[in-house]
Enzyme design. Structure first.
Site, PDB file in Angstrom:
ATOM      1  N   ASP A 278     -10.761   3.460   4.811  1.00  0.00           N
ATOM      2  CA  ASP A 278     -11.158   2.204   4.200  1.00  0.00           C
ATOM      3  C   ASP A 278     -12.633   1.397   4.547  1.00  0.00           C
ATOM      4  O   ASP A 278     -13.188   0.561   4.445  1.00  0.00           O
ATOM      5  CB  ASP A 278     -10.552   0.716   5.838  1.00  0.00           C
ATOM      6  CG  ASP A 278      -9.133   0.071   5.190  1.00  0.00           C
ATOM      7  OD1 ASP A 278      -9.171   0.064   4.340  1.00  0.00           O
ATOM      8  OD2 ASP A 278      -8.094  -0.520   6.366  1.00  0.00           O
TER       9      ASP A 278
ATOM     10  N   LYS B 197       0.931  -1.528   0.693  1.00  0.00           N
ATOM     11  CA  LYS B 197       0.304  -0.004   0.360  1.00  0.00           C
ATOM     12  C   LYS B 197       0.990   1.535   0.052  1.00  0.00           C
ATOM     13  O   LYS B 197       0.340   2.069  -0.632  1.00  0.00           O
ATOM     14  CB  LYS B 197      -0.868  -0.020   1.369  1.00  0.00           C
ATOM     15  CG  LYS B 197      -2.228  -0.907   1.242  1.00  0.00           C
ATOM     16  CD  LYS B 197      -2.636  -0.871   2.377  1.00  0.00           C
ATOM     17  CE  LYS B 197      -3.676  -2.600   2.351  1.00  0.00           C
ATOM     18  NZ  LYS B 197      -4.297  -2.948   3.207  1.00  0.00           N
TER      19      LYS B 197
ATOM     20  N   GLN C 212      -4.406  -1.747   9.698  1.00  0.00           N
ATOM     21  CA  GLN C 212      -3.698  -3.203   8.924  1.00  0.00           C
ATOM     22  C   GLN C 212      -4.864  -3.781  10.045  1.00  0.00           C
ATOM     23  O   GLN C 212      -4.538  -4.181  10.950  1.00  0.00           O
ATOM     24  CB  GLN C 212      -2.281  -2.930   9.042  1.00  0.00           C
ATOM     25  CG  GLN C 212      -2.220  -4.592   7.637  1.00  0.00           C
ATOM     26  CD  GLN C 212      -3.194  -4.436   6.923  1.00  0.00           C
ATOM     27  OE1 GLN C 212      -2.990  -3.653   6.059  1.00  0.00           O
ATOM     28  NE2 GLN C 212      -3.632  -5.539   6.126  1.00  0.00           N
TER      29      GLN C 212
END
Ligand code: NAD
Length: 281
Positions: free
Chosen positions: A119, A52, A96
């Site tokens: 997200d 990412k 994460q």
């Protein structure tokens, strides 16, 4: 023979749009920065974070990672979430997942400011999506929609079947398909007669996390098939939830693994970061 939903090509298109927008925002003095909170030493999570960050470099987004030992106290992570919420230099951030045992991911996700929730997985973002309010959209489901749209595949009015009801993929995808005016059925591990239900689909999205379990008997002639699954193949490479070679001759469109939904997920994180930055600027 099915046409290919080429996620690599569409993701490249999204990344080049993002790069252009990043340059415009920077010209106007608006920061574009993505932060990540990484807890523990899970090698897969570390790899995802590295990928990412590489994606960010490629499009000119600044990225920062905040790393913690697996035994980091919940309060310390919550304090960082609060700090990032209030830091105007940070456009957006994500945690994460999965987090190590003993930490409560939902409690942390619940503290993320929706405007920075790149997200799209916090309860507030999920709620906003489900009642049709603007929100940052979860990357994988949004990636699926963009992959279809940008290939000119009509969703409105279609009979859609989603296999999988996780909070990460299946449920938000069902919401997005509804928003696109599809008629949506959601299947899961307790669904009876799954092949029969799946064969109703004009658009079949498979996110069950079961290696190559959907074969031709699940697919109506001419259906559009999107494979979200990702599994390591013995001897290297990746496979999905769909038996590609068997389904491809039956379908009208099909997404491959690798090179389908995976690259789209990564591209949509960059897209969300720019959206967050633009909204704040
Ligand atoms: P999950 O395990 O959280 O959820 C799987 C869902 O599938 C559950 O709702 C379960 O009820 C359903 N299911 C399981 N077995 C089934 C069966 N035999 N019949 C019908 N339904 C069944 O998984 P997830 O996080 O939603 O991920 C699904 C897959 O997508 C995994 O392979 C994951 O690695 C992959 N994934 C890919 C991306 C990407 O970017 N391409 C992103 C996220 C997840």
């Amino acid at each position: 023979m099915a046409k290919i939903l080429d996620g690599k090509a569409v993701a490249a298109e999204v990344r080049s749009e993002v790069a252009a927008e990043v340059a415009r925002l920077k010209d106007r003095g608006i920061p574009v920065r993505l932060d990540v909170i990484l807890v523990g030493d899970d090698p897969a999570s570390a790899t995802y974070v590295r990928m990412k960050q590489k994606d960010c470099d490629e499009v000119g987004i600044e990225s920062h990672s905040h790393r913690f030992e697996a035994d980091a106290p919940q309060e310390e992570l919550a304090a960082l979430v609060e700090q990032l919420n209030g830091d105007s230099a940070v456009s957006g951030f994500f945690i994460q997942l999965p987090l190590p045992e003993g930490l409560d991911p939902l409690a942390l996700l619940s503290e993320i400011e929706p405007a920075k929730d790149v997200d799209g997985l916090s309860p507030l973002s999920v709620g906003r999506l489900s009642i049709g309010l603007p929100s940052l959209l979860p990357c994988t489901p949004h990636g699926v929609i963009q992959l279809l749209r940008r290939n000119g595949v009509e969703i409105e009015g279609k009979e859609a079947v989603v296999i999988g009801r996780s909070n990460l993929v299946g449920k938000p995808l069902a919401q997005l398909l509804l928003r696109e005016n599809a008629t949506v059925t959601v299947c899961h591990s307790r669904t009876q007669n799954l092949p029969e239900v799946a064969r109703r689909a004009e658009l079949l999205v498979v996110a069950a996390g079961r290696r190559e379990f959907v074969g031709a008997e699940y697919v109506r002639e001419g259906a559009i098939v999107v494979d979200v699954g990702i599994h390591a193949r013995e001897g290297g490479g990746l496979v999905g939830d769909v038996r590609f070679d068997e389904v491809e001759p039956v379908a009208s469109w099909i997404s491959p693994v690798p090179g389908g939904v995976g690259p789209m997920t990564r591209a949509m994180l960059l897209y969300n970061t720019v959206q967050a930055s633009r909204a704040a600027g």
